[in-house]
Design a protein around this motif. Sequence first.
Motif, PDB file in Angstrom:
ATOM      1  N   THR A 172       1.323 -16.406  37.485  1.00 15.50           N
ATOM      2  CA  THR A 172       0.504 -15.269  37.923  1.00 15.50           C
ATOM      3  C   THR A 172       1.317 -14.233  38.687  1.00 15.50           C
ATOM      4  O   THR A 172       0.816 -13.139  38.969  1.00 15.50           O
ATOM      5  N   ASN A 175      -2.353 -10.333  33.291  1.00 16.65           N
ATOM      6  CA  ASN A 175      -3.689  -9.750  33.436  1.00 16.65           C
ATOM      7  C   ASN A 175      -4.630 -10.837  33.949  1.00 16.65           C
ATOM      8  O   ASN A 175      -4.994 -11.749  33.201  1.00 16.65           O
ATOM      9  N   PRO A 176      -5.020 -10.783  35.212  1.00 14.92           N
ATOM     10  CA  PRO A 176      -5.863 -11.853  35.779  1.00 14.92           C
ATOM     11  C   PRO A 176      -7.251 -11.920  35.149  1.00 14.92           C
ATOM     12  O   PRO A 176      -7.909 -12.957  35.219  1.00 14.92           O
ATOM     13  N   ASN A 177      -7.694 -10.837  34.527  1.00 15.34           N
ATOM     14  CA  ASN A 177      -9.025 -10.844  33.929  1.00 15.34           C
ATOM     15  C   ASN A 177      -9.045 -11.569  32.585  1.00 15.34           C
ATOM     16  O   ASN A 177      -9.969 -12.325  32.278  1.00 15.34           O
ATOM     17  N   THR A 178      -8.018 -11.338  31.781  1.00 17.50           N
ATOM     18  CA  THR A 178      -7.981 -11.954  30.446  1.00 17.50           C
ATOM     19  C   THR A 178      -7.043 -13.160  30.382  1.00 17.50           C
ATOM     20  O   THR A 178      -7.111 -13.953  29.445  1.00 17.50           O
TER      21      THR A 178
END
Length: 674
Positions: free
Chosen positions: A316, A322-325
């Motif tokens: 991360t 991309n933390p959302n996807t």
Amino acid sequence: DFLGYGNSFRSLPSDAENIPAYPSNRAQLTSITESFNKIMGPEATPSLMNMSFAFSIGNQANVGKKQKQIGYLVGLSYKVANDFYHNGEKGLYKLGGAGNATLTKLHQYNDNQGVKGVLWGVVGNLSYKFSNANKISINLFKNQSGESSARYMFGQKPSDDLGDLVIETRKLQWLQRSLNSGQVDGAHFIEKLSNLKIEWLGSVTGSKQDEPDMRFFTNSYYPSLASPYNYSIEPSIYQVPSRFYRYLSEINYFFKTDFTLDAGKSARAPKIKFGGLYSYKDRDFDETRINYQFQFAPTTYDGNIPNFVADSMIGTNFSGYNPNTGANFGLYVQGVPNDDLKNSYTANQTIGAAYAMIDALIGQKFRISGGARYEYTRIYSSSKDSTLAVGKLNNNDILPAINTTWLITDKMNLRFDYSRTLARPTFRELAPYASEDFAGGEVFIGNAELKRTLIDNFDLRWENYFASGEMISIGAFMKFFYDPIETVDNPAAQNPELSWQNVEQANMYGAEFDLRKDLGFIRALRNFKLGLNFTYIYSEVSIDSAEIAAIRATEPNAKDTRPMFGQSPYIINAYLLYNNPEIGLDVNLAYNVSGPKIIINVKGGTPDVMSQPYNFLNLTAAKRVGEKFQVLLTAKNLINQNYQETYTYNDSEYIYRQFKAGIVIEAGFKFNIN
């Protein structure tokens, strides 16, 4: 490391015992990946000089009556040795087709390696002589070694060429071994029971081998492409960067006893000897493999290893994540559980033996000794992956032997010997365990179908002893091997793969000349001694029908036999010794060479890999200074030729491996306290 115990930074991080499978628990994956040390490539640094130290002390004393004695010996030793070569060569070739005039290059690397080894040991002995007829000894032994090695190779791999592809590959390894042994032995003499002599020995030996955090890092380099596209990591061509944790432990129990007695009362009475032994060995080997994976573009790697494994590139933390996807998750580690099971194994070996023999004089000129030995062998080697084959040996063997000597004169003998012996496959050869020698190199895989080798040995030898330490001998010998074991390649494997297999039979015939002579009969050479040993060997193995068909596709007149695996056609050893006690000077010049020998039996018509002759020339000198001090000088590998392993095809040589080891000069001293 300087004591042969690896530093803790190589240990498997505690939180890496259970690594979640991607893509679950990305935060934990990031934390675990960060916990590994970041050293994945070698660095060039100066080394200290080789050095060694040794100290020993011993004595004996009478206890009570004069025939009772107690003695002791304690020794300590410590050694550091460095080895290095650069601009070596490592190649791999195959026969591309029956009509090819040359071999096809699979890879050719520039090879560089440095090794630093530490070895120290302690030995202790305590002996007690109860009487002239009884004594007992206790021996304790401890050895600890650690070896740090780094290897870097780069070069073309045309078999995977996507343009001007250059492969760079690296290996970092720490190999730690320990050996601890305790031994008790005794000897007893009972005159009233036909001069019965009883000798016995019992020992327990424990050994461990630890390879924590062996690291491989391989990448592609395209010189014609512009940055950032000239470097990449391509898992479709080679293994991703990885770390291995290997641990081996073994314990060995051993006991033997021998009985000797006179078969009569005269001084010339035959002697009868019998006895037996029991040995049990148990081994456990575990491997854990951890691979580096990534979800970003392979060209994100720019040739800088520290930057590639930095925390900012991990999980991360990666800037493109991309933390959302969950897309573009950075570098992360993954275990390889199936390989971990397959490449871990347990093994044990039980050997029981009993023998009986007689040694007798016949008349004044003839001596004969003969007998037989029974051996029971059970070997069991099993992968921790229960789907793989189990290596098993269960043999009962009778091994006869007879030795005859004709005492022609007081100084001249003629000997004839026959014996049957055997050789067993090792645990490693039986275990279905795959180990990579180095990244981009061959993988070694065990063979659970191996058998033990039986050998019939015949030897005829004439000996003449001139004086103490002087002799000449001429001998001839024959050996017949049944099911000998050879190292072979697997032509069907996608990547280079080596294993072991039995061949049906091999025969060996040879002659030997041995001379040890004081040159004092020439006044100018009165302090010189000469030693010479020359052995000529002819060996042959029948080539199986499938293999000879593949060979004759390119060489129609090829013989259906070849030399035996690992056997040189000649061996030469020679030394010239100078000893002058008046000035306290000893000098020894020693030479050794052995002829070319097969080290890999290559299938599919490709020529075998041969180790070429290597000429060793070593010089040692010792000069006494006073009564207690001695100065030592050693020069090793003075010729310093290239070590070569090669293929030969159509009268052309192709390099499998080549390097120059260098000359080693050592100086030291010895001081006798008493």
